[in-house]
Structures are given as C-alpha cells and as structure tokens.
Scaffold this active site. Structure first.
Site, short mmCIF file in Angstrom:
data_model
loop_
_atom_site.label_atom_id
_atom_site.label_comp_id
_atom_site.label_asym_id
_atom_site.label_seq_id
_atom_site.Cartn_x
_atom_site.Cartn_y
_atom_site.Cartn_z
N ASP A 132 12.29 11.26 -10.02
CA ASP A 132 11.36 10.18 -9.72
C ASP A 132 11.89 9.38 -8.53
O ASP A 132 13.09 9.32 -8.31
CB ASP A 132 11.25 9.21 -10.92
N MET A 133 10.97 8.74 -7.79
CA MET A 133 11.41 7.88 -6.68
C MET A 133 11.22 6.42 -7.07
O MET A 133 10.22 6.08 -7.69
CB MET A 133 10.62 8.21 -5.41
N GLN A 161 6.54 8.70 -1.56
CA GLN A 161 5.54 7.65 -1.81
C GLN A 161 4.75 7.36 -0.53
O GLN A 161 5.33 6.92 0.48
CB GLN A 161 6.27 6.37 -2.26
N ARG A 182 6.36 16.02 -5.19
CA ARG A 182 5.29 15.19 -5.77
C ARG A 182 4.94 14.08 -4.77
O ARG A 182 5.83 13.36 -4.32
CB ARG A 182 5.77 14.54 -7.08
N LYS A 185 1.21 7.42 -4.52
CA LYS A 185 0.99 6.29 -3.61
C LYS A 185 2.23 5.40 -3.55
O LYS A 185 2.58 4.87 -2.51
CB LYS A 185 -0.21 5.45 -4.06
N GLY A 186 2.91 5.21 -4.68
CA GLY A 186 4.07 4.31 -4.73
C GLY A 186 3.75 3.11 -5.60
O GLY A 186 2.66 2.54 -5.51
N ALA A 187 4.71 2.72 -6.45
CA ALA A 187 4.40 1.75 -7.50
C ALA A 187 5.23 0.47 -7.43
O ALA A 187 5.11 -0.37 -8.32
CB ALA A 187 4.62 2.41 -8.86
N HIS A 225 -4.74 9.40 -9.49
CA HIS A 225 -5.95 9.37 -10.32
C HIS A 225 -7.16 9.09 -9.47
O HIS A 225 -8.27 8.97 -9.97
CB HIS A 225 -5.83 8.27 -11.39
N ARG A 287 1.92 -0.08 -14.48
CA ARG A 287 0.56 0.42 -14.76
C ARG A 287 -0.44 -0.74 -14.75
O ARG A 287 -1.55 -0.61 -14.28
CB ARG A 287 0.50 1.14 -16.13
N ALA A 289 -0.15 -3.47 -13.04
CA ALA A 289 -0.31 -3.95 -11.66
C ALA A 289 -1.28 -3.08 -10.88
O ALA A 289 -1.97 -3.55 -9.97
CB ALA A 289 1.05 -3.97 -10.95
P1 FDA Z 1 -4.92 3.74 -7.60
O1 FDA Z 1 -4.13 3.03 -8.65
O2 FDA Z 1 -5.04 3.12 -6.25
O3 FDA Z 1 -6.35 4.00 -8.20
C1 FDA Z 1 -7.33 4.61 -7.39
C2 FDA Z 1 -8.56 4.91 -8.20
O4 FDA Z 1 -8.24 5.80 -9.26
C3 FDA Z 1 -9.19 3.72 -8.88
O5 FDA Z 1 -9.97 2.97 -7.98
C4 FDA Z 1 -9.98 4.41 -9.97
O6 FDA Z 1 -11.15 4.95 -9.43
C5 FDA Z 1 -9.06 5.53 -10.39
N1 FDA Z 1 -8.25 5.08 -11.51
C6 FDA Z 1 -6.98 4.62 -11.47
N2 FDA Z 1 -6.56 4.29 -12.72
C7 FDA Z 1 -7.58 4.53 -13.55
C8 FDA Z 1 -7.79 4.38 -14.94
N3 FDA Z 1 -6.85 3.87 -15.75
N4 FDA Z 1 -8.97 4.76 -15.46
C9 FDA Z 1 -9.95 5.24 -14.67
N5 FDA Z 1 -9.82 5.39 -13.33
C10 FDA Z 1 -8.66 5.05 -12.78
N6 FDA Z 1 5.28 6.01 -8.36
C11 FDA Z 1 6.52 5.86 -7.82
O7 FDA Z 1 6.75 4.89 -7.08
N7 FDA Z 1 7.50 6.78 -8.09
C12 FDA Z 1 7.29 7.86 -8.87
O8 FDA Z 1 8.20 8.66 -9.08
C13 FDA Z 1 5.99 8.04 -9.43
N8 FDA Z 1 5.69 9.11 -10.21
C14 FDA Z 1 4.38 9.35 -10.59
C15 FDA Z 1 4.04 10.51 -11.28
C16 FDA Z 1 2.71 10.77 -11.57
C17 FDA Z 1 2.36 12.04 -12.26
C18 FDA Z 1 1.69 9.86 -11.19
C19 FDA Z 1 0.24 10.13 -11.45
C20 FDA Z 1 2.03 8.69 -10.57
C21 FDA Z 1 3.38 8.41 -10.28
N9 FDA Z 1 3.73 7.22 -9.66
C22 FDA Z 1 5.01 7.08 -9.15
C23 FDA Z 1 2.78 6.08 -9.61
C24 FDA Z 1 1.98 6.08 -8.31
O9 FDA Z 1 2.81 5.73 -7.24
C25 FDA Z 1 0.84 5.07 -8.38
O10 FDA Z 1 1.37 3.79 -8.55
C26 FDA Z 1 -0.17 5.35 -9.48
O11 FDA Z 1 -0.41 6.72 -9.64
C27 FDA Z 1 -1.50 4.70 -9.16
O12 FDA Z 1 -2.02 5.22 -7.96
P2 FDA Z 1 -3.31 6.15 -7.90
O13 FDA Z 1 -3.03 7.18 -6.86
O14 FDA Z 1 -3.60 6.68 -9.22
O15 FDA Z 1 -4.42 5.25 -7.32
#
Ligand code: FDA
Length: 306
Positions: A132-133, A161, A182, A185-187, A225, A287, A289
């Site tokens: 993980d990052m 990210q 992987r 976007k970055g969290a 997602h 999550r 946030a």
């Molecule tokens: P975002 O949160 O911007 O959401 C975009 C759109 O997706 C929303 O507008 C909606 O349409 C849909 N959506 C999102 N959540 C929803 C929900 N609960 N229900 C319905 N629709 C929803 N980060 C990191 O910094 N280091 C890491 O190692 C990882 N590892 C990781 C593994 C995996 C498998 C995933 C999926 C994610 C990570 N992340 C991560 C987290 C990542 O960086 C990011 O913060 C989240 O995935 C949220 O970004 P999204 O790309 O989902 O889009």
C-alpha cells in the site's frame, strides 16, 4: 473543507478515542471492515471467492511505533497467508501491506525485513503481496523497498496515487513487463506543492496515469469506484488492444458491490480490498472523507442511536 477536516481528525488521537468508544461506531465499521479476527477475514474471503471475485486482504494497522507491534503485524500476515494456502484460497486472495505498520516509521530496515518475510510466505503459498502507499513523505522510501523486494519477488505490487504530481512519471517508469501497479486517486491530506488540489485535476491525472500504464507492458490494477473512470478504462482497453485479463479492477469492500459483480460478469478480474482487525480508525476516517454520503450514513446512525 469537510474532507480536510475529516483527514485532520484521522490523525488525532483524541478524536480516535472518542470515535472508537462511541457505541454506534461498530455498525458503521462493519460496512467497510470484514471484522476483527482472522476468522472474519477468512469467512469474507471465501464468500467473495465463491462469487468469482479476487481479494486483497489488509490487516489494519499503521504508524506502528514499537518493534514488538511490527513483529505482531508481520506474524499475523504470516499466519493469514498460511491459512489462505491451506484453505485453497490462493491465488484468488493476496495481501496488501503498509510499510508503516511494519515499522517504517522507526526503522526502514526492519520494515523491509518484515515485508520480505511476508513476500516469502506469499510466494510459498502461491500468491502475491502489494505494498500500500501512504502519504507523500514515504513515497520514495516505499518505492525503494519495492525495488529491493522485486529483486527476489518480482510479482510484488506497487501502488501509485494519481493526486501526486510526480505519479505520471512514476507510472511510465513502472510500466514494465510483469510489473503489477495499483493506480488509485490517493487518500491522504497532501499539500498543493506535491498534489493536485481539485477533483477535476486529480481525475485528469488519473486518466493520464492510466494511459501510461495501459500503453506499457505491465499489469495495471485500476483501483477506483468512479463510474466515469471505469468507463474510460473499459474504452482504453480497446484502444490499447489489451485483453481483459491483462489488467484488473480493484474496489474496496462494501463500496459499490453491485458494480464489482457487474465487472466480473463482464469478464474482468475484479479484486476486492478487504480490511480486517481492530485498528480500523484511520481507514474508516479516510472512507468518510472521500464521500459526504458516507459521512451522512455515519451521522445518521449516531442520531438514530442517541
Ligand atoms: P471518488 O472517491 O472520487 O469517488 C468518485 C465517484 O465514485 C463518486 O462520485 C461516486 O460516483 C462513486 N462512488 C465513490 N464511493 C461510492 C460509494 N460508497 N457508493 C457509491 N458510489 C461511490 N489510497 C492510498 O492513498 N493508498 C493506497 O494504497 C490505496 N489503496 C486502495 C486500494 C483499493 C482497492 C481502492 C479501491 C482504493 C485504494 N485507495 C488507496 C483509496 C483511493 O486512493 C481513494 O481514496 C478511494 O478509492 C476513493 O477514490 P475513488 O477513485 O473511488 O473516487
């Protein structure tokens, strides 16, 4: 604003104690976390595998401060991998590991040695590890350890990210044959000096990074997602003349489960990231946030309990 406040709270021990002891928290946690025990992780893994999904298991924990904590986390992963192998759940299930959980915060060599032991056990039972990052201050060290691990365990997965300005270049560098990357976007809460500030900029960067990975020879793992980004990815696969089995989609446990099954039914490998364990606070706050609707869900469950 809300995202910044929640991510700041994610680093606060005081808020952590408040949230952890709130009677409602467990219900909310259950939506995103498999449970506290290894048996919970095994049960959820079995159910997802039976539905044709791949899994990456994360034993929750980060910012480990003492060597014995890091050893305990390593041992949990070793035990988990043994059980996954014994139950025939590999290679469907792999593990995701945070170097800060393995002691990176106090000693990089310790984190490397623990990660190495986990990669060795994963290799014995026929599966993989993804690193993980975490926040940007750890990116260089994380990628250096990844490179060392890949010397012996070439399938070790990287995470990049898209919100970081450097990531498009990192994607080009890591898009080599056999390289599992992987892209998310970055969290974390990052300064504008290193990260794009707006959603639109982050999304555009994600597309550029995705293009770099898909144009290369590696194995992209597109973790999002976001329906628009998933649609663009499906389209780009055709552009780059890639077969669905040359990459995978990854989504988090409890988020858009119907989309997970839709993608799998369309022939893609879909890996669900499944966290388990007691140290769920930082994970849950990230999550919350990400999505105001998640925050609404959290607050509603507080209100209905009080
Ligand atoms: P975002 O949160 O911007 O959401 C975009 C759109 O997706 C929303 O507008 C909606 O349409 C849909 N959506 C999102 N959540 C929803 C929900 N609960 N229900 C319905 N629709 C929803 N980060 C990191 O910094 N280091 C890491 O190692 C990882 N590892 C990781 C593994 C995996 C498998 C995933 C999926 C994610 C990570 N992340 C991560 C987290 C990542 O960086 C990011 O913060 C989240 O995935 C949220 O970004 P999204 O790309 O989902 O889009």
């Amino acid at each position: 604003m809300l995202r910044t406040a929640i991510l700041a709270a994610a680093r606060s021990r005081r808020v952590e104690r408040l949230v952890e002891t709130a009677p409602v928290s467990r219900d909310v946690v259950r939506r995103f976390v498999a449970g506290s025990q290894t048996t919970d992780a095994m049960r959820v893994t079995r159910a997802l595998a039976d539905d044709g999904l791949a899994i990456s298991l994360d034993f929750l924990g980060e910012d480990t401060e003492r060597p014995e904590q890091a050893e305990a986390i390593r041992d949990e992963y070793l035990d988990l991998l043994g059980r996954l192998g014994a139950d025939g759940l590999t290679p469907a299930a792999e593990v995701s590991v945070k170097l800060s959980a393995l002691g990176m915060g106090f000693d990089e060599e310790t984190a490397y040695q623990h990660a190495r032991a986990i990669c060795a056990r994963a290799s014995e039972v026929g599966t993989t590890v993804t690193l993980d990052m975490e926040d940007h201050t750890t990116t260089d060290a994380n990628l250096e350890i990844l490179a060392k691990l890949r010397g012996d365990f070439p399938t070790t997965g990287a995470v990049l990210q898209a919100y970081l300005r450097r990531t498009e270049a990192d994607c080009r560098e890591l898009a080599t044959a056999g390289s599992r990357v992987r892209l998310c976007k970055g969290a974390y809460k990052e300064p504008e000096s290193v990260a794009y500030g707006s959603r639109v900029e982050v999304d555009k960067s994600y597309v550029r990074c995705m293009n770099a990975l898909l144009a290369g020879d590696g194995y992209p793992m597109l973790a999002t997602h976001d329906p628009r980004l998933i649609a663009i990815a499906e389209d780009r696969l055709r552009w780059y003349d890639r077969s669905p089995d040359s990459m995978e989609f990854q989504l988090l446990y409890g988020i858009r489960p119907e989309e997970q099954r839709r993608l799998a039914a369309d022939g893609y490998t879909v890996r669900v990231y499944v966290p388990y364990g007691n140290s769920w606070y930082g994970y849950l706050m990230r999550r919350l946030a990400e999505r105001p609707a998640n925050m609404g869900f959290f607050l509603r469950s507080v209100a209905t309990r009080s």
